[in-house]
Design an enzyme around this catalytic site. Structure first.
Site, PDB file in Angstrom:
ATOM      1  CE  LYS A  89      -1.212  -1.449   3.634  1.00  0.00           C
ATOM      2  NZ  LYS A  89      -0.329  -0.639   3.823  1.00  0.00           N
TER       3      LYS A  89
ATOM      4  CE  LYS B 250      -2.446   2.142   7.874  1.00  0.00           C
ATOM      5  NZ  LYS B 250      -2.728   2.375   6.093  1.00  0.00           N
TER       6      LYS B 250
ATOM      7  CD  GLU C 117      -5.743   3.409  -0.587  1.00  0.00           C
ATOM      8  OE1 GLU C 117      -5.731   4.644   0.086  1.00  0.00           O
ATOM      9  OE2 GLU C 117      -3.955   3.166  -0.857  1.00  0.00           O
TER      10      GLU C 117
END
Length: 228
Positions: A59, A67, A153
């Site tokens: 990101k 976020k 993730e």
């Protein structure tokens, strides 16, 4: 404030940001190495490789801050490091649903991979039809002066799930999150079709497994087949 002092603060902030992102870059590399080893092993020693494709992403700082604001958490780096756990991401695409679970199990069993969260959107799809298996793992990254434990993730899905998610993602951004109702209905129907395709292909694979090396039921297989 003295301009030289301001410049010094800016440089310090830039270095801190670079070190912050660097840990996640190396976390991605650590996980990709594990996945490459599994792919290589299966190519050489098995008659079926459960891993079709692998992609990764990190990101941007803008996305991370956005976020953090949506989560309502502080935007200092220690808080972000703990609360935002999908800064580093890896996506693994498999042929069959059973392969997705199998890959997740193999990664989870590695001693330096700690699974801190598991979300099974295959067994329980999201309301919009999204299906995938998500793992949040924490792994050590060994640097010259310290060891960092980094969240990564891992999304594991079939080819059909990945195709559907790609189309849904493009529509979501095209309409800025406000996808027309008729397209949402079409997407949900397409998700059901993709799930049916996965189930059908899984049944075909199982039928082939039940055939022996000469194509007749009960004949010996040429090589051991990995468990589903």
């Amino acid at each position: 404030m003295d301009p030289a002092e301001v410049a010094g603060h800016v440089r310090d902030a830039q270095r801190e940001m670079a070190r912050f992102r660097m840990g996640y870059e190396f976390g991605i590399e650590e996980m990709l190495t594990k996945i490459r080893i599994l792919r290589s092993e299966f190519r050489q020693t098995h008659d079926h490789n459960p891993i079709e494709h692998v992609t990764s992403r990190l990101k941007s700082m803008d996305s991370i801050i956005d976020k953090a604001v949506r989560y309502g958490c502080a935007t200092d780096l220690p808080t972000i490091r703990e609360r935002i756990r999908d800064i580093a991401g890896i996506r693994i695409t498999c042929s069959f649903e059973s392969d997705a679970y199998w890959v997740a199990e193999m990664l989870s069993q590695q001693p330096d991979v700690e699974v801190v969260q598991r979300k099974d959107y295959i067994a329980a799809p999201k309301a919009n039809g999204y299906r995938s298996l998500h793992l949040i793992v924490r792994i050590p990254v060994f640097l010259s002066d310290r060891t960092e434990h980094v969240f990564v993730e891992v999304q594991i899905r079939t080819i059909a799930m990945d195709f559907w998610a790609s189309v849904e993602h493009k529509l979501f951004y095209k309409y800025r999150g406000d996808v027309p109702a008729h397209l949402q209905t079409e997407l949900l129907d397409a998700a059901r079709t993709a799930a049916e395709l996965d189930a059908r292909m899984g049944r075909l694979r199982d039928e082939v497994r039940d055939l022996g090396g000469d194509g007749t039921p009960g004949a010996p297989r040429e090589a051991a087949t990995p468990p589903a």
